[in-house]
Every structure is written in C-alpha cells, then in structure tokens.
Design a protein around this motif. Structure first.
Motif, PDB file in Angstrom:
ATOM      1  N   ASN A  55       0.684  -1.312  -0.217  1.00  0.00           N
ATOM      2  CA  ASN A  55       0.168   0.118   0.265  1.00  0.00           C
ATOM      3  C   ASN A  55       0.872   1.237  -0.007  1.00  0.00           C
ATOM      4  O   ASN A  55       0.200   2.292  -0.176  1.00  0.00           O
ATOM      5  CB  ASN A  55      -0.987  -0.039   1.265  1.00  0.00           C
ATOM      6  N   ILE A  56       2.156   1.425   0.118  1.00  0.00           N
ATOM      7  CA  ILE A  56       2.966   2.468   0.163  1.00  0.00           C
ATOM      8  C   ILE A  56       3.575   2.780  -1.198  1.00  0.00           C
ATOM      9  O   ILE A  56       4.133   3.762  -1.539  1.00  0.00           O
ATOM     10  CB  ILE A  56       4.124   2.151   0.894  1.00  0.00           C
ATOM     11  N   ILE A  57       3.249   1.906  -2.319  1.00  0.00           N
ATOM     12  CA  ILE A  57       3.609   1.911  -3.691  1.00  0.00           C
ATOM     13  C   ILE A  57       2.743   3.142  -4.347  1.00  0.00           C
ATOM     14  O   ILE A  57       1.294   2.874  -4.412  1.00  0.00           O
ATOM     15  CB  ILE A  57       3.517   0.670  -4.293  1.00  0.00           C
ATOM     16  N   ASN A  58       3.350   3.856  -5.069  1.00  0.00           N
ATOM     17  CA  ASN A  58       2.427   4.948  -5.721  1.00  0.00           C
ATOM     18  C   ASN A  58       1.974   4.489  -7.274  1.00  0.00           C
ATOM     19  O   ASN A  58       2.563   3.337  -7.830  1.00  0.00           O
ATOM     20  CB  ASN A  58       3.145   6.080  -6.262  1.00  0.00           C
ATOM     21  N   ALA A 107      -2.018  -7.953  -0.826  1.00  0.00           N
ATOM     22  CA  ALA A 107      -0.880  -7.324  -0.266  1.00  0.00           C
ATOM     23  C   ALA A 107      -1.161  -5.850  -0.296  1.00  0.00           C
ATOM     24  O   ALA A 107      -0.158  -4.975  -0.003  1.00  0.00           O
ATOM     25  CB  ALA A 107       0.336  -7.837  -0.954  1.00  0.00           C
ATOM     26  N   GLY A 108      -2.279  -5.440  -1.078  1.00  0.00           N
ATOM     27  CA  GLY A 108      -2.348  -3.820  -0.935  1.00  0.00           C
ATOM     28  C   GLY A 108      -2.146  -3.154  -2.057  1.00  0.00           C
ATOM     29  O   GLY A 108      -2.020  -1.872  -1.852  1.00  0.00           O
ATOM     30  N   LEU A 109      -1.847  -3.658  -3.310  1.00  0.00           N
ATOM     31  CA  LEU A 109      -1.391  -3.001  -4.287  1.00  0.00           C
ATOM     32  C   LEU A 109      -2.723  -2.168  -4.976  1.00  0.00           C
ATOM     33  O   LEU A 109      -3.863  -2.687  -5.102  1.00  0.00           O
ATOM     34  CB  LEU A 109      -1.032  -4.205  -5.663  1.00  0.00           C
ATOM     35  N   ASN A 110      -2.413  -0.745  -4.979  1.00  0.00           N
ATOM     36  CA  ASN A 110      -3.636   0.117  -5.160  1.00  0.00           C
ATOM     37  C   ASN A 110      -4.042  -0.269  -6.820  1.00  0.00           C
ATOM     38  O   ASN A 110      -3.502  -0.765  -7.808  1.00  0.00           O
ATOM     39  CB  ASN A 110      -2.840   1.581  -5.307  1.00  0.00           C
TER      40      ASN A 110
END
Length: 195
Positions: free
Chosen positions: A52-55, A101-104
């Motif tokens: 989730n930290i990936i732009n 894993a939270g990928l936008n």
C-alpha cells in the motif's frame, strides 16, 4: 521509485529470493549513476498490506523463479530437491496475493522478473495481466516479462550496474558470454490480449 516484491512467505521458503533482493538493492547502491536503490517487500500474512506504500507510477518487480518446460507456475527456490515439494504460484495465485498485499487498483507497471530459460513465460504473463485487469480490478495495469533467465544487477564493462541476462546451454549450465542486459530480453504483454 522501484520496488522488489517476493510473493512468498517465510513458511514458503522465501529466503533465497529475499537474499537476491537484498543483493539487488546493494548493487544498485554502488552504481555511480546515483540511482535510488529499490525497496524490498515481501508477502507476509501478518502484515497484509506491504504494497500500500507504492505509488501508481512506481515500478513493481515481482521476483521469483521459473523452470523450462513448466510455464504455468512461479517458484520460491532455484534448485529444489523436488519440484512437487516446493511452493508454487499460478498467475491467479500471484494476482490474488498482490491484491491482498494492498496494491493500489490504479497501479500501472509490473515487471515479472522471473527466471525462465526456455522463453516460455509469455502465456503466464498474458494470463496474469488478464486476471489483474478483468478479475482483480486493475484496469490500467501494464505487465512486462523477460524471455530469458535474468539475475540481479551486476557491474558491466561500462562501470555501471545493470540487471543481467543469462543464457543456459543444453546441459543447463550458465553460458557467461555473450553477456547482455536483461532489458534486452524484456517483453511487454500486449494491451489487447487474445483469448
């Protein structure tokens, strides 16, 4: 920014891939072109959202192993005692893990950095892209793969560090020459996927 993602947990023998990722980041740190080293993340069932930290415009490299003649899976080990005893993921499994894993949902670029000496990885990559777009809700995803074996960045004759491409001979031994950059073997999954 670039991110490296190991899609296996510690219970799924991810230590070899984590070591490769650590070596990758340390090699990039030595590069005289002053590139920012990628950040290494891994699938962890306790911390469910490491991505989730990936732009949206960052590049996500999924690092895993593949095997010639077995194009439908990615693996956590390069030299297992027996293939049927090691963790393996299908394209659908990988797509589900990235979502968990939270990928936008608006993420745009994934590079499947999976060793595959037989050049048989195109179907896995196309299936993965289709699943990400149609089933997982990632309409803007662009997927790349490598149609040769690849390894972590190494110093080349130009003094810079490049991701390495590897060719194997008929006996499965690495042929060290001619050496080439992995980007020379990179392929993009077409925007329109035929079914």
């Amino acid at each position: 920014m670039n991110y490296l993602f190991v899609p296996f947990t510690s219970q799924e023998s991810n230590s070899e891939l984590l070591s490769m990722g650590t070596l990758w980041t340390s090699q990039v740190a030595k590069d005289p072109r002053s590139k920012e080293p990628p950040r290494l993340l891994f699938y962890n069932t306790r911390q469910m959202k490491p991505l989730n930290i990936i732009n949206n415009d960052d590049t996500l490299y999924v690092i895993a192993h593949g095997y010639e003649g077995i194009p439908d899976y990615i693996y956590s080990l390069s030299n297992p005692p027996a293939l049927w005893n090691i963790p393996a993921l299908t394209a659908g499994d990988l797509a589900a893990r990235l979502k968990v894993a939270g990928l936008n949902a608006n993420h745009r670029r994934i590079k499947l950095y999976v060793c595959n000496s037989g050049g048989e990885f195109s179907q896995f990559a196309a299936s993965f892209k289709s699943l990400m777009r149609d089933s997982m809700g990632y309409p803007n995803i662009d997927v790349y793969y490598y149609n040769s074996s690849v390894s972590v960045p190494k110093e080349f004759a130009d003094g810079n560090y490049h991701k390495d491409g590897v060719i194997f001979d008929a006996q499965g031994r690495v042929v060290t020459t001619p050496r080439f950059r992995a980007s020379e073997a990179r392929q993009r999954v077409p925007q329109t996927i035929e079914r």
